[in-house]
Enzyme design. Structure first.
Site, short mmCIF file in Angstrom:
data_model
loop_
_atom_site.label_atom_id
_atom_site.label_comp_id
_atom_site.label_asym_id
_atom_site.label_seq_id
_atom_site.Cartn_x
_atom_site.Cartn_y
_atom_site.Cartn_z
N LYS A 24 0.83 -1.20 0.00
CA LYS A 24 0.00 0.00 0.00
C LYS A 24 0.86 1.26 0.00
CE LYS A 24 -4.03 0.72 2.17
NZ LYS A 24 -4.98 0.50 3.18
N ARG B 256 -3.11 2.88 9.08
CA ARG B 256 -3.46 1.58 8.48
C ARG B 256 -2.23 0.72 8.28
NH1 ARG B 256 -8.42 2.56 5.17
NH2 ARG B 256 -8.61 4.81 5.08
N GLY C 11 -7.98 -7.44 5.54
CA GLY C 11 -8.69 -7.44 6.82
C GLY C 11 -7.98 -8.15 7.97
N MET D 180 -5.22 -7.27 9.54
CA MET D 180 -4.58 -6.40 10.54
C MET D 180 -5.47 -5.21 10.83
SD MET D 180 -0.62 -6.67 9.51
CE MET D 180 -0.91 -6.51 7.79
N ARG E 112 -3.67 -1.17 -5.87
CA ARG E 112 -2.80 -2.35 -5.76
C ARG E 112 -3.20 -3.30 -6.87
NH1 ARG E 112 -5.74 -4.63 -0.27
NH2 ARG E 112 -7.79 -4.67 -1.19
N HIS F 157 -15.47 -9.06 2.46
CA HIS F 157 -14.39 -9.94 2.92
C HIS F 157 -14.50 -11.34 2.31
CE1 HIS F 157 -12.53 -12.73 5.85
NE2 HIS F 157 -11.55 -11.85 5.74
N SER G 68 13.22 -42.68 -13.31
CA SER G 68 12.05 -41.86 -12.98
C SER G 68 12.02 -41.72 -11.47
CB SER G 68 10.78 -42.54 -13.49
OG SER G 68 9.68 -41.75 -13.14
N CYS H 261 7.92 -38.94 -11.27
CA CYS H 261 6.52 -39.36 -11.31
C CYS H 261 5.87 -39.37 -9.93
CB CYS H 261 6.37 -40.70 -12.01
SG CYS H 261 7.19 -42.03 -11.13
N TYR I 219 11.40 -34.70 -18.19
CA TYR I 219 9.95 -34.55 -18.09
C TYR I 219 9.49 -34.65 -16.64
CZ TYR I 219 9.68 -39.62 -17.50
OH TYR I 219 9.84 -40.90 -17.02
#
Ligand code: PEP
Ligand code: MG
Length: 900
Positions: free
Chosen positions: A25, A95, A104, A106, A362, A480, A790, A857, A877
């Site tokens: 902010k 703030r 919300g 803090m 923001r 919120h 693998s 994998c 991969y």
């Protein structure tokens, strides 16, 4: 040390790229100021102040006060007001502002600087005593709650805190004076209530509400820093993976008011629609209101403009209509901000007596489909490059597109219970719970729950996270619940006014119908529709989404890592192919043995007395296996298919009921007691580390032989049919090169026999899983013969940590809570430990066999951070479950782009 950064009147000491120091902010307020956008002046206390505060046992640095005073002076100068002045007093807001937004979580204190001395001056100036006393009581309430109670560490039971008690006073007062709404209260009413508030505070908290502006300011600042270590901020950080050391900044800024009468207003807006991604200015506003009124969901706000006004809000006036000039100015700022930040912005604004002030910008949170649409649109608009577009979308956001939706047919004939605002897309069905704690505990019991609340607050985040969907009676698209759900890509409906919720009684009524805790609901979060009961959900159609296809096409052009899938059924293979899989990296064969038709043969083999009996039993499975492999190889034609030989612990096959024991006894011509004795002889204390993996194939070579024969006969027959197949036979759980060579010799012998018998030449590879630390450390010996590796990182994680993969649930929560582990290592690869073993194995393996093909994998193959590691480590991969294939494709592209 410089602790304070000033901004105001077109000039700021900070910049957008100083987020680490100034918080998101603060950095953006500085940037907007530098852009010449109208921002109320003020200053930012850096995140370093926060860190100092905690290092110094919760004391602010000694030289901070002087810097605050100097910055305050500059603010006063620009505003032509004095903080604590009796002529034209300046009021400020205090703030929080962390590096990444924590909506919300803090604290905030507004109207700081209102005292018995400044009140008369402000009344004289504003000519609006009601506004002043309303502001005063809001300050007292917030201050008592945030500074005098929470920051002092006073723990209260739900609904008994000071704020609640003060609200109780208002309710009592309204009742005894015959008022219904807050709006009915006059200046005198608020003045009387303010005095009552102060008395109650003194009585409850033992100290006076401060009447000195500087005390108020310093109290507010400390309280915001204190809230960084508040319970809900810590919980949110844990879920979002935000480190505690980041700290928060604090922004102190001149107050401007959206509640100074009908020529004032306040609102929030997104430069594009955060729910759909459409390039339309989208927002909500309220006339004569304070910012908190919009987000708190107490009043349902109006649409910003005509274009985005929903059908349901026909009777509301848009800002575009109400204040056309201000709207044009705001729309111009929208374009400026998007062009400057090259991304969608989420802004807060206030109109004070016709004058527009921007309070915040923001980068806006967005759901997955919106993120994809915006990234692709912005690239097509040439606002960003294709590379940037690919980097813009968080791979896990693709999940949302792959989310189930409510089945359309079923929806048409279902009974619509209520309608609300579509805050989070997708469909969900679940059982109703009315509190966050119930959501958490019932989800932990394995229930699928939907959290239903009047509105949510940051105290509810743990329950919101545990639920499959959120439904609220109040609030708008920026409430919120909506913000949090969107951030997490959850199905969510807000502002569903028809719900009459009795949370204490665990029930709600909707349109005369009563629903209890545990009753089923289905939400269509894309349309904002709520249905009673459990409607079927339908898989989504990501391929039908143009932007998604475009984004992944760009991603594929940047990635070097291939993406395969883990699939052992032809239908899964087909699904994965549709998602872009380039082969099968792991076809497990165990389920093929547990099929009821086949398990008897397997048990006979394990428990039979001699070799020929054993062979005969296992060969009963050959035709079944051949068909399995034919189906899967055909589904993946032209692409490689890695088939893993049987792996699970032996004991899983011989956990028998009495009836099964008797049946086996008959089949084998033995007594039930004989069977029980043989089973007992094979009992293991620790099956996960016992008779499994290649140990099965070594002790019972007939199994390997049968499986190899089934694979190669299937291959030869398909090739005869003209289908191109590329089988890769994989040996599981190898720890020594001798184990590998034993199995390899067997497999190659069978291949030769099949080629000769069927007269068909075919290509195949033989390789191994690398899933034991010893295999990693001796990878050079194994790679001398193996054609591919693998990494089975599920077992490798298990054996590296010595954590049982099936039992980690017992202690993992405590480990995460106490930050012994940063995350579940079975979800995201432990790069420092397990990763190091992978690196060693890659280096040693390729050292002797440069052509060695290497993949992964384990479950980590679909985890974006692990995919990035695989890219860096030079794997060929990753292989993951079908629904994670698109996620891995995007993550692989991002890894390649980040490396540049
Ligand atoms: C592994 O261990 O990572 C693996 C893929 O095999 P499984 O999960 O079947 O043990
Ligand atoms: Mg394994």
């Amino acid at each position: 040390m410089k602790w304070v950064y000033f901004f105001g009147d077109g000039q700021a000491e900070g910049r957008a790229d100083m987020k680490n120091l100034l918080g998101g902010k603060g950095a953006n307020l500085a940037e907007m100021t530098n852009l010449g956008i109208p921002v109320p002046p003020g200053f930012t206390l850096t995140t370093e102040v926060c860190n100092q505060y905690y290092e110094n046992d919760r004391a602010l640095p000694a030289d901070l006060d002087a810097q605050i005073k100097a910055a305050l002076k500059e603010t006063e100068c620009i505003m032509g007001q004095q903080f604590g002045g009796t002529d034209n007093p300046l009021l400020v807001s205090v703030r929080s502002g962390a590096r990444s937004s924590m909506p919300g979580m803090m604290e905030t204190v507004l109207n700081v600087g209102l005292t018995t001395k400044t009140i008369p001056a402000l009344i004289a100036k504003s000519n609006n005593p009601r506004f002043v006393y309303d502001a005063y009581r809001r300050l007292i309430m917030m201050y008592a709650d945030v500074v005098m109670e929470k920051a002092e560490g006073i723990e209260t039971q739900d609904g008994t805190g000071i704020r609640h008690q003060l609200e109780g006073l208002i309710d009592e007062y309204k009742k005894s004076h015959g008022h219904r709404e807050d709006l009915d209260l006059s200046a005198d009413d608020w003045q009387t209530l303010s005095e009552k508030f102060k008395q109650l505070i003194k009585q409850q908290l033992g100290s006076d509400f401060p009447d000195d502006p500087h005390d108020q300011l310093m109290g507010g600042i400390s309280a915001v820093f204190q809230s960084w270590m508040g319970k809900r901020a810590i919980a949110y950080r844990r879920i979002e993976g935000i480190p505690g050391e980041w700290g928060t900044a604090v922004n102190v800024q001149a107050m401007v008011y959206g509640n100074l009468g009908d020529n004032s207003a306040t609102g929030v807006a997104f430069t594009r629609n955060p729910a759909t991604g459409e390039n339309l200015f989208f927002g909500e506003w309220l006339p004569n209101a304070q910012g908190e009124d919009v987000v708190a969901g107490i009043r349902t706000p109006n649409s910003l403009n005509e274009l985005t006004r929903p059908e349901e809000s026909k009777d509301q006036i848009s800002l575009e209509e109400f204040m056309p000039d201000v709207y044009i100015e705001l729309d111009k700022i929208r374009t400026e901000l998007e062009t400057h930040y090259r991304d969608m912005q989420d802004v807060e604004f206030t109109i004070q007596e016709g004058r527009l002030w921007m309070l915040q910008t923001r980068t806006g949170k967005r759901n997955g489909p919106a993120a994809i649409k915006m990234a692709v649109d912005m690239a097509n608009e040439e606002l960003i490059t294709h590379q940037e577009a690919v980097l813009r979308v968080n791979p896990s956001q693709l999940d949302e597109l792959l989310h189930p939706m409510v089945d359309r047919q079923a929806e048409v004939s279902a009974q619509l219970l209520a309608k609300g605002l579509p805050a989070g897309p997708g469909g969900a069905s679940g059982q109703i719970v009315f509190t966050a704690d119930d959501a958490e505990s019932q989800a932990a019991e394995g229930k699928t729950v939907i959290l239903v609340r009047d509105e949510t607050s940051p105290e509810d985040v743990h329950g919101m996270h545990a639920a499959v969907a959120i439904l609220t009676a109040k609030g708008g698209m920026t409430s919120h619940a909506a913000l949090v759900a969107r951030g997490w890509g959850m199905c969510c409906i807000v502002g569903c006014g028809a719900l009459k919720i009795d949370a204490a009684g665990k029930r709600m009524t909707v349109d005369g119908q009563t629903l209890q805790e545990g009753d089923w609901l289905t939400l269509n979060g894309t349309a904002g529709k709520v249905y009673a009961g459990q409607l079927p959900l339908k898989d989504s159609d990501p391929e039908g989404n143009r932007e998604y296809a475009q984004l992944l096409e760009w991603a594929d052009s940047f990635r070097t890592l291939k993406v395969r899938t883990n699939a052992d059924r032809p239908e899964d293979a087909a699904q994965a192919r549709a998602f872009g899989a380039q082969g099968i990296g792991l076809c497990r064969t165990e389920h093929m043995f547990f099929d009821p038709q086949r398990i008897m043969a397997m048990r006979k083999m394990i428990l039979s007395g001699d070799l020929s009996e054993r062979r005969a039993a296992v060969m009963e499975l050959l035709p079944f296996q051949k068909q399995d492999f034919k189906d899967i190889l055909r589904a993946m034609h032209d692409l490689p298919v890695t088939i893993r030989l049987l792996d699970p612990p032996l004991h899983e096959f011989i956990t028998l009921t009495d009836a099964q024991t008797a049946e086996l006894a008959t089949e084998l011509g033995l007594s039930s007691q004989d069977i029980e004795d043989r089973v007992a002889g094979l009992h293991e204390l620790n099956p996960m580390l016992g008779h499994r993996g290649c140990r099965l194939g070594i002790a019972y070579p007939e199994i390997t032989e049968m499986q190899a024969r089934a694979i190669f006969e299937a291959t030869a027959e398909l090739i005869k049919e003209g289908v191109k197949v590329l089988p890769e036979v994989m040996v599981p759980l190898v720890g020594t090169d001798t184990e590998y060579r034993h199995q390899e010799a067997l497999i190659r012998r069978v291949a030769g026999e099949v080629i000769e018998k069927l007269g068909v030449q075919f290509e195949y590879l033989v390789g191994t899983m690398i899933e034991l630390p010893r295999a990693c450390l001796t990878a050079d010996e194994i790679a001398a013969d193996a054609q591919f590796f693998s990494f089975g990182t599920n077992d490798l994680t298990q054996t590296t940590y010595g954590f049982s993969r099936d039992d980690i649930g017992g202690f993992l929560p405590a480990y995460l809570e106490q930050q012994i582990l940063p995350h579940d290592p079975f979800q995201s690869l432990d790069i420092a430990g397990v990763g190091q073993l992978v690196e060693i194995a890659v280096e040693k393996g390729r050292g002797v066999n440069p052509k060695l093909k290497i993949g992964i994998c384990g479950e980590h193959g679909g985890d974006p951070a692990s995919v990035e590691f695989c890219h860096r480590t030079g794997l060929d991969y990753v292989s993951c479950s079908p629904f994670r294939v698109p996620v891995a494709r995007l993550a692989a592209a991002q890894a390649a782009l980040r490396e540049k």
